[in-house]
Design a protein around this motif. Sequence first.
Motif, PDB file in Angstrom:
ATOM      1  N   GLY A 161      -8.300  61.704 105.951  1.00 33.22           N
ATOM      2  CA  GLY A 161      -7.068  62.533 105.675  1.00 33.22           C
ATOM      3  C   GLY A 161      -6.799  63.915 106.043  1.00 33.22           C
ATOM      4  N   TYR A 162      -8.027  64.577 105.545  1.00 32.06           N
ATOM      5  CA  TYR A 162      -8.029  65.849 105.963  1.00 32.06           C
ATOM      6  C   TYR A 162      -7.968  66.501 107.475  1.00 32.06           C
ATOM      7  CZ  TYR A 162     -10.469  70.699 106.820  1.00 32.06           C
ATOM      8  OH  TYR A 162     -10.711  71.881 107.064  1.00 32.06           O
ATOM      9  N   LYS A 163      -8.561  65.425 108.203  1.00 34.26           N
ATOM     10  CA  LYS A 163      -8.362  65.677 109.736  1.00 34.26           C
ATOM     11  C   LYS A 163      -7.100  65.355 110.058  1.00 34.26           C
ATOM     12  CE  LYS A 163     -13.185  64.642 111.104  1.00 34.26           C
ATOM     13  NZ  LYS A 163     -13.960  63.749 111.784  1.00 34.26           N
ATOM     14  N   ALA A 164      -6.106  64.419 109.611  1.00 34.60           N
ATOM     15  CA  ALA A 164      -5.085  64.214 109.753  1.00 34.60           C
ATOM     16  C   ALA A 164      -3.898  65.372 109.613  1.00 34.60           C
ATOM     17  CB  ALA A 164      -4.453  62.997 109.168  1.00 34.60           C
ATOM     18  N   ILE A 165      -4.390  66.020 108.483  1.00 34.88           N
ATOM     19  CA  ILE A 165      -3.429  67.083 107.858  1.00 34.88           C
ATOM     20  C   ILE A 165      -3.733  68.373 108.874  1.00 34.88           C
ATOM     21  CG2 ILE A 165      -3.192  69.026 106.355  1.00 34.88           C
ATOM     22  CD1 ILE A 165      -3.384  66.848 104.132  1.00 34.88           C
ATOM     23  N   MET A 166      -5.247  68.488 109.466  1.00 35.40           N
ATOM     24  CA  MET A 166      -5.557  69.572 110.109  1.00 35.40           C
ATOM     25  C   MET A 166      -4.843  69.464 111.574  1.00 35.40           C
ATOM     26  SD  MET A 166      -7.158  71.899 108.756  1.00 35.40           S
ATOM     27  CE  MET A 166      -7.768  72.672 110.138  1.00 35.40           C
ATOM     28  N   ILE A 167      -4.288  68.136 111.870  1.00 39.05           N
ATOM     29  CA  ILE A 167      -3.685  68.144 113.194  1.00 39.05           C
ATOM     30  C   ILE A 167      -2.073  68.235 113.055  1.00 39.05           C
ATOM     31  CG2 ILE A 167      -2.717  66.202 114.858  1.00 39.05           C
ATOM     32  CD1 ILE A 167      -5.465  64.868 114.509  1.00 39.05           C
ATOM     33  N   GLY A 168      -1.585  67.629 111.853  1.00 40.97           N
ATOM     34  CA  GLY A 168      -0.375  68.208 111.441  1.00 40.97           C
ATOM     35  C   GLY A 168       0.284  69.381 111.295  1.00 40.97           C
ATOM     36  N   PHE A 169      -0.802  70.395 110.692  1.00 37.14           N
ATOM     37  CA  PHE A 169      -0.330  71.517 110.323  1.00 37.14           C
ATOM     38  C   PHE A 169      -0.368  72.513 111.555  1.00 37.14           C
ATOM     39  CE2 PHE A 169      -1.725  75.826 109.043  1.00 37.14           C
ATOM     40  CZ  PHE A 169      -0.831  76.195 107.801  1.00 37.14           C
ATOM     41  N   PRO A 170      -0.976  72.556 112.615  1.00 35.35           N
ATOM     42  CA  PRO A 170      -0.511  73.505 113.675  1.00 35.35           C
ATOM     43  C   PRO A 170       0.541  72.975 114.467  1.00 35.35           C
ATOM     44  CG  PRO A 170      -2.757  72.553 114.165  1.00 35.35           C
ATOM     45  CD  PRO A 170      -2.288  71.985 112.608  1.00 35.35           C
ATOM     46  N   LEU A 171       0.653  71.652 114.540  1.00 33.57           N
ATOM     47  CA  LEU A 171       1.950  71.050 115.262  1.00 33.57           C
ATOM     48  C   LEU A 171       3.243  71.740 114.742  1.00 33.57           C
ATOM     49  CD1 LEU A 171       0.726  67.534 116.161  1.00 33.57           C
ATOM     50  CD2 LEU A 171       1.110  69.280 117.748  1.00 33.57           C
ATOM     51  N   LEU A 172       3.216  71.441 113.121  1.00 30.83           N
ATOM     52  CA  LEU A 172       4.632  72.075 112.506  1.00 30.83           C
ATOM     53  C   LEU A 172       4.490  73.464 112.637  1.00 30.83           C
ATOM     54  CD1 LEU A 172       6.861  71.282 110.816  1.00 30.83           C
ATOM     55  CD2 LEU A 172       5.327  71.473 108.691  1.00 30.83           C
ATOM     56  N   ALA A 173       3.511  74.276 112.796  1.00 31.31           N
ATOM     57  CA  ALA A 173       3.798  75.623 112.994  1.00 31.31           C
ATOM     58  C   ALA A 173       4.409  75.796 114.416  1.00 31.31           C
ATOM     59  CB  ALA A 173       2.339  76.257 112.776  1.00 31.31           C
ATOM     60  N   PHE A 174       3.670  75.081 115.551  1.00 33.69           N
ATOM     61  CA  PHE A 174       4.522  75.330 116.805  1.00 33.69           C
ATOM     62  C   PHE A 174       5.647  74.780 116.756  1.00 33.69           C
ATOM     63  CE2 PHE A 174       3.944  73.871 121.282  1.00 33.69           C
ATOM     64  CZ  PHE A 174       4.305  74.966 121.986  1.00 33.69           C
ATOM     65  N   GLY A 175       6.053  73.578 116.118  1.00 37.06           N
ATOM     66  CA  GLY A 175       7.570  73.256 116.055  1.00 37.06           C
ATOM     67  C   GLY A 175       8.361  74.018 115.481  1.00 37.06           C
ATOM     68  N   ILE A 176       8.104  74.674 114.466  1.00 32.12           N
ATOM     69  CA  ILE A 176       8.938  75.715 113.857  1.00 32.12           C
ATOM     70  C   ILE A 176       9.161  76.970 114.811  1.00 32.12           C
ATOM     71  CG2 ILE A 176       9.177  77.446 111.907  1.00 32.12           C
ATOM     72  CD1 ILE A 176       7.656  75.502 110.140  1.00 32.12           C
ATOM     73  N   ILE A 177       7.984  77.437 115.609  1.00 33.64           N
ATOM     74  CA  ILE A 177       8.357  78.329 116.312  1.00 33.64           C
ATOM     75  C   ILE A 177       9.286  78.204 117.516  1.00 33.64           C
ATOM     76  CG2 ILE A 177       6.995  79.861 118.156  1.00 33.64           C
ATOM     77  CD1 ILE A 177       4.705  79.716 116.255  1.00 33.64           C
ATOM     78  N   LEU A 178       9.069  76.905 117.952  1.00 34.42           N
ATOM     79  CA  LEU A 178       9.929  76.544 119.237  1.00 34.42           C
ATOM     80  C   LEU A 178      11.237  76.137 118.587  1.00 34.42           C
ATOM     81  CD1 LEU A 178       7.642  73.656 120.795  1.00 34.42           C
ATOM     82  CD2 LEU A 178       8.258  75.717 121.668  1.00 34.42           C
TER      83      LEU A 178
END
Length: 304
Positions: free
Chosen positions: A212-229
Amino acid sequence: MVRSLFLFDMTFWLYLAALTLYVAYLFARRPAMALAPAGHPSEDFEERDGAWATQLGQVATLVTIFGWLVNTGALLTRAFERLEHSGTFAPWSNQFEAMAYVSWAIILGYVLLEVRYKIKAIGAFVVGIGFIAMGAASLLPYRYQTAEPLVPALNSYWIYIHVSVTLTSYAAFAMAGGLGLMYLFKERAELRGSQSRFYAAFPELETIDELGYKAIMIGFPLLAFGIILGAMWANYAWGGYWSWDPKETWSLIVWLIYGAYIHARMTRGWEGRRAAIYAVFGFLMVIFCFWGVNFLLSGLHAYA
């Protein structure tokens, strides 16, 4: 539209079949004496399952992969239909298509997880969320399922990168939420001293927590990148990076929620039950951001 809708409908039934098979696998499987910790796949899982459970698990995996392929075909068909009608090759341009894409990404993430860790029991929860996402999409009124042209400001190359990255982060958080639920069910069974083979078939609590922690560690930077985009797209379309639109605001809230989770885990040692509850809570916030905001709050993102 008929071709893609038929394939989306097929995807729904195939995911339902896969979920049913994974649940049957849990009931048929023999309790294992020891399960592999996260990061150390075991090659003995199938040997401990027994012939009947092994066959159920194999069929469940095959049906899941086939469902994902049909889901892929549905998205590609919708993409060509969109290109025909509106000139946009992006099969995630409305709520229905976005839900179908999230379901696709959840199932892909699960298949990769199963290949890596050889743990089929997780399918009952993660594939279940993919099925629910596809089911929720199918419940939308027909007008939401058709490929209507986008407004000119949104019909740009930004839709290919911003939306796909953001939706993929939602899929990662969905996996973490499913694993969080699995952890809570397993922990409750252990505290009650349950001898049910259903719960005994679950991985060890430490394994569920780590995945579960690994899944969040994938989603967190992706969401940050998505917000920037998204901010860059907003500047291109409307001349400003941030307008406090409800979707923008809730995306930031979700990002802060998961940022707090990662901070607490790294500095306060948040693991186990607290982390699982937080992962479920975070996923509920993602659902509101992705679904609730669109129907309850008006804003620039009302189209999707």
